[in-house]
Design an enzyme around this catalytic site. Structure first.
Site, PDB file in Angstrom:
ATOM      1  N   VAL A 117       0.896  -1.147   0.000  1.00  0.00           N
ATOM      2  CA  VAL A 117       0.000   0.000   0.000  1.00  0.00           C
ATOM      3  C   VAL A 117       0.941   1.205   0.000  1.00  0.00           C
ATOM      4  O   VAL A 117       2.057   1.084   0.471  1.00  0.00           O
ATOM      5  CB  VAL A 117      -0.932   0.009   1.231  1.00  0.00           C
ATOM      6  CG1 VAL A 117      -1.967  -1.079   1.129  1.00  0.00           C
ATOM      7  CG2 VAL A 117      -0.141  -0.162   2.505  1.00  0.00           C
ATOM      8  N   CYS A 118       0.558   2.312  -0.573  1.00  0.00           N
ATOM      9  CA  CYS A 118       1.502   3.411  -0.762  1.00  0.00           C
ATOM     10  C   CYS A 118       0.769   4.743  -0.776  1.00  0.00           C
ATOM     11  O   CYS A 118      -0.443   4.779  -0.917  1.00  0.00           O
ATOM     12  CB  CYS A 118       2.191   3.323  -2.124  1.00  0.00           C
ATOM     13  SG  CYS A 118       3.280   1.934  -2.319  1.00  0.00           S
TER      14      CYS A 118
END
Ligand SMILES: *[C@@H]1O[C@H](CO)[C@@H](O)[C@H](O)[C@H]1NC(C)=O
Ligand SMILES: *[C@@H]1O[C@H](CO)[C@@H](O)[C@H](O)[C@H]1NC(C)=O
Ligand SMILES: *[C@@H]1O[C@H](CO)[C@@H](O)[C@H](O)[C@H]1NC(C)=O
Ligand SMILES: *[C@@H]1O[C@H](CO)[C@@H](O)[C@H](O)[C@H]1NC(C)=O
Ligand SMILES: *[C@@H]1O[C@H](CO)[C@@H](O)[C@H](O)[C@H]1NC(C)=O
Ligand SMILES: *[C@@H]1O[C@H](CO)[C@@H](O)[C@H](O)[C@H]1NC(C)=O
Length: 370
Positions: A117-118
């Protein structure tokens, strides 16, 4: 197995095993230059010579990082020969110089597509300069260490982060922040032309179908991070990069966050495997001086368990366009939960200066697991 479903399962098990209240904080200021407990270390630069045969290119990096690459013990054999040139040859060269079994290097090169996730953003300052920043949050549900509240793989990956200057005829073609031995690109800059990051798109409509089809022999889609590598290596302008990222058929959905070198050139491309679903651009006339992407379609609400978008936008709004710089973008990316236990590195890019800098991160308690 769907990624969104996994995220939910993991969150439930983490939360039930060890209750961590949602932890958010006021927007950080004065974090730059990076120091203190959220800054774990600087990132070493290497050069890769694209004039060398692909199997030779990664030798120096892997010789240095052999021990760290070897700690990744996971199996996924025989896919390498299905991967396109030059990725197949580069991966074989990495396996040879690290001594890590080929299947494991292959898995390392594709598991990004599953476990991240970013947060990525492109912002335009009042002079029309574009700043591109990203947090790489890697290692979701790869083992939560209850004792010291950290993700096992995230901690193991931090020593593998390198900056690479890819050159032809001794001249920079593009630069990236990478995990040593990972031949795709997640974060990169073509100096004076464009900047590019990729975020994972959890999707209920077929995240894995393309990957399974690939293994079964239907290979008309492209691996997402191989496309970003090809674009950084061979596209020469923002427009060309945008068209390739929007139109190439992929194996799984993705978000591409692209910045150009002049006013208005910043966008988030939301991709299904086949189509570009949406291109969301900076639009100063509408007051939209930045675009920001986490892991949810921008026109939908983020998952309530994983809302990094609202805090990040709140801090961007509070900063204001007139104050945008590498420094203030670093502040935004240092604010919990935009900074969280998965955050491996922060990269800041200034296209017109041709600059890329990156920092290994840490998130001292209390801190959200993602
Ligand atoms: C977590 O614990 C392990 C072993 O107990 C240790 O090797 C590691 O460095 C610790 N990580 C952090 C962030 O303290
Ligand atoms: C690149 O630079 C190295 C060392 O400076 C030199 O030995 C080599 O010949 C150069 N290569 C090219 C293609 O110019
Ligand atoms: C970029 O283009 C060159 C020349 O066509 C080609 O040899 C190279 O493999 C391409 N790179 C990638 C990563 O696709
Ligand atoms: C912006 O990129 C285009 C395409 O690569 C290039 O022709 C132009 O010179 C660049 N402008 C600046 C200011 O670097
Ligand atoms: C930030 O500002 C934009 C544009 O004015 C607005 O649409 C958005 O709701 C704001 N978000 C937050 C979290 O303040
Ligand atoms: C941000 O910009 C505004 C307007 O230019 C200025 O008044 C304010 O002091 C700046 N804030 C910071 C934190 O630099």
């Amino acid at each position: 197995m769907d990624r969104l479903c996994c995220l939910l399962l993991v969150s439930l098990s983490v939360v039930s095993a060890q209750f961590v209240p949602p932890y958010t904080e006021e927007c950080q200021t004065g974090m730059y230059p990076p120091k203190g407990p959220t800054f774990k270390g600087s990132v070493t630069w290497y050069t890769i010579d694209l004039d060398l045969p692909p199997s030779e290119r990664w030798k120096l990096i892997i010789t240095d990082k052999k021990a760290e690459v070897r700690v990744l013990h996971v199996l996924f054999p025989l896919i390498v020969d299905t991967l396109p040139y030059p990725f197949n040859e580069e991966i074989k060269g990495i396996a040879t110089s690290s001594g890590v079994p080929l299947g494991e290097v292959v898995l390392y090169n594709i598991f990004y597509e599953i476990f991240t996730v970013c947060t990525s953003l492109v912002a335009e300052d009042s002079n029309g300069n574009l700043i591109h920043g990203r947090n790489m949050d890697f290692g979701l549900f790869m083992g939560w260490d209850m004792k010291n509240r950290s993700w096992l793989i995230t901690e193991k990956l931090k020593p593998l982060v390198v900056n690479i200057d890819f050159q032809r005829r001794n001249k920079t073609v593009f630069k990236s922040t990478n995990f040593a031995g990972y031949v795709g690109m997640l974060t990169g800059i073509k100096p004076h032309a464009f900047t590019l990051t990729m975020n994972e798109r959890f999707s209920l409509d077929g995240g894995y179908i393309g990957i399974v089809e690939w293994i079964l022999g239907n290979r008309d889609g492209m691996w997402m991070s191989f496309l970003t590598r090809s674009v950084l290596e061979n596209a020469t302008s923002y427009e060309e990069a945008k068209n390739l990222l929007a139109q190439t058929k992929l194996l799984a959905p993705a978000y591409f966050i692209l910045g150009g070198n002049q006013t208005g050139q910043g966008c988030v491309i939301t991709r299904s495997r086949v189509l570009s679903l949406d291109i969301w651009e900076i639009e100063l006339k509408l007051g939209r001086w930045y675009v920001l992407e986490t892991n949810y379609d921008h026109w939908k609400e983020p998952l309530f368990l994983d809302n990094r978008r609202t805090p990040a936008m709140k801090c961007m709004n509070q900063t204001m366009q007139a104050n945008i710089s590498l420094k203030t973008v670093y502040d935004v990316l240092s604010t919990k939960p935009v900074l969280n236990k998965l955050t491996t590195y922060t990269t800041l890019m200034d296209v017109n200066k041709g600059k890329l800098e990156s920092y290994i991160r840490d998130c001292p308690n209390p801190c959200m697991p993602w």
